[in-house]
Design a protein around this motif. Structure first.
Motif, PDB file in Angstrom:
ATOM      1  N   THR A 157       0.853  -1.191   0.000  1.00 22.47           N
ATOM      2  CA  THR A 157       0.000   0.000   0.000  1.00 22.47           C
ATOM      3  C   THR A 157       0.886   1.237   0.000  1.00 22.47           C
ATOM      4  O   THR A 157       1.798   1.354   0.834  1.00 22.47           O
ATOM      5  N   PRO A 158       0.643   2.172  -0.914  1.00 22.19           N
ATOM      6  CA  PRO A 158       1.482   3.374  -0.977  1.00 22.19           C
ATOM      7  C   PRO A 158       1.302   4.245   0.265  1.00 22.19           C
ATOM      8  O   PRO A 158       0.200   4.703   0.561  1.00 22.19           O
ATOM      9  N   THR A 159       2.366   4.450   0.991  1.00 26.87           N
ATOM     10  CA  THR A 159       2.404   5.380   2.116  1.00 26.87           C
ATOM     11  C   THR A 159       3.638   6.250   1.965  1.00 26.87           C
ATOM     12  O   THR A 159       4.503   6.000   1.100  1.00 26.87           O
ATOM     13  N   GLY A 160       3.742   7.258   2.801  1.00 21.01           N
ATOM     14  CA  GLY A 160       4.908   8.125   2.725  1.00 21.01           C
ATOM     15  C   GLY A 160       6.199   7.363   2.938  1.00 21.01           C
ATOM     16  O   GLY A 160       7.186   7.555   2.203  1.00 21.01           O
ATOM     17  N   GLU A 161       6.207   6.479   3.910  1.00 22.01           N
ATOM     18  CA  GLU A 161       7.411   5.707   4.211  1.00 22.01           C
ATOM     19  C   GLU A 161       7.753   4.743   3.085  1.00 22.01           C
ATOM     20  O   GLU A 161       8.917   4.630   2.664  1.00 22.01           O
ATOM     21  N   ALA A 162       6.744   4.029   2.560  1.00 25.56           N
ATOM     22  CA  ALA A 162       6.997   3.050   1.495  1.00 25.56           C
ATOM     23  C   ALA A 162       7.459   3.732   0.214  1.00 25.56           C
ATOM     24  O   ALA A 162       8.393   3.258  -0.473  1.00 25.56           O
ATOM     25  N   VAL A 163       6.833   4.850  -0.138  1.00 26.26           N
ATOM     26  CA  VAL A 163       7.210   5.566  -1.361  1.00 26.26           C
ATOM     27  C   VAL A 163       8.610   6.165  -1.213  1.00 26.26           C
ATOM     28  O   VAL A 163       9.405   6.197  -2.170  1.00 26.26           O
ATOM     29  N   LYS A 164       8.949   6.629  -0.017  1.00 25.88           N
ATOM     30  CA  LYS A 164      10.298   7.177   0.215  1.00 25.88           C
ATOM     31  C   LYS A 164      11.357   6.112  -0.048  1.00 25.88           C
ATOM     32  O   LYS A 164      12.367   6.369  -0.731  1.00 25.88           O
ATOM     33  N   LYS A 165      11.140   4.920   0.485  1.00 24.99           N
ATOM     34  CA  LYS A 165      12.114   3.843   0.273  1.00 24.99           C
ATOM     35  C   LYS A 165      12.240   3.513  -1.212  1.00 24.99           C
ATOM     36  O   LYS A 165      13.350   3.319  -1.730  1.00 24.99           O
ATOM     37  N   ALA A 166      11.100   3.453  -1.903  1.00 24.11           N
ATOM     38  CA  ALA A 166      11.132   3.122  -3.329  1.00 24.11           C
ATOM     39  C   ALA A 166      11.879   4.184  -4.122  1.00 24.11           C
ATOM     40  O   ALA A 166      12.681   3.874  -5.023  1.00 24.11           O
ATOM     41  N   MET A 167      11.637   5.466  -3.808  1.00 28.46           N
ATOM     42  CA  MET A 167      12.308   6.537  -4.552  1.00 28.46           C
ATOM     43  C   MET A 167      13.803   6.570  -4.245  1.00 28.46           C
ATOM     44  O   MET A 167      14.626   6.821  -5.139  1.00 28.46           O
TER      45      MET A 167
END
Length: 204
Positions: free
Chosen positions: A30-40
């Protein structure tokens, strides 16, 4: 790059955030701030010094915008017959809802009118009872006044009787002090009887 109203500018662009969201979703997360930060940071070489809270708000905004765009595309893709059917259903539902609300409103109005009429009737009855009580009070006041007047008249009559009796006693006392008490007493009695009973014959 996305714009922020206050604070330092972010270290990423909107396109990078969208791409990060796609990476997270491809991984089944699920896209969250923490998950998207790691991906970027891992896949897009974005510097790690990212404010997760600000990024989370941006992720949510982009997800909401994407959902709105998808909904708009789905609606636009519908054939005209489907749109007409939806419009007809909407009109039918609207009419049914309005009719239901109208009936409810009419029933509430009728109940309210009944309550108002009942209150008016109760007020009228109370006013009639108050008028009756006031009339009874007036009658009682008149009766009390009449009784008081009669009592005053009786008191005056009693006072006059007492005065006459006192005068008679005084006269009798004076007569007793005289030598010819019997003759004068007899004459006094004759005068008294003649005054109070003039129809009786007087012997001479």
């Amino acid at each position: 790059m996305t714009e922020k109203k206050t604070g330092r500018p972010p270290k990423y662009t909107e396109a990078q955030v969208l791409e990060g969201i796609g990476i997270v979703e491809e991984n089944g997360d699920t896209p969250t701030g923490e998950a998207v930060k790691k991906a970027m940071c891992v896949h897009l070489d974005v510097p790690p010094g990212i404010n997760v809270q600000s990024l989370d708000k941006e992720v949510q905004r982009l997800l909401d915008e994407r959902a709105r765009q998808q909904s708009a595309r789905l609606i636009v893709a519908l054939p005209e017959t489907s749109r007409n059917a939806v419009r007809e259903i909407s009109r039918t539902v609207e009419s049914a809802v309005l009719l239901h609300l109208g009936r409810e409103h009419d029933e509430l109005r009728r109940i309210n009118e009944q309550k108002v009429a009942q209150k008016d009737m109760d007020l009228a009855n109370q006013r009639a009872q108050i008028r009756d009580l006031l009339m009874k009070l007036d009658q009682q006041a008149e009766e009390v006044a009449a009784l008081e007047e009669a009592a005053r008249a009786m008191q005056d009559q009693l006072h006059e009787t007492q005065e006459r009796n006192s005068a008679l006693l005084t006269r009798i006392t004076e007569l007793e002090q005289r030598q010819d008490f019997r003759e004068e007493m007899f004459a006094f009695m004759k005068d008294t009887l003649a005054q109070h009973a003039p129809h009786l014959p007087v012997n001479e």
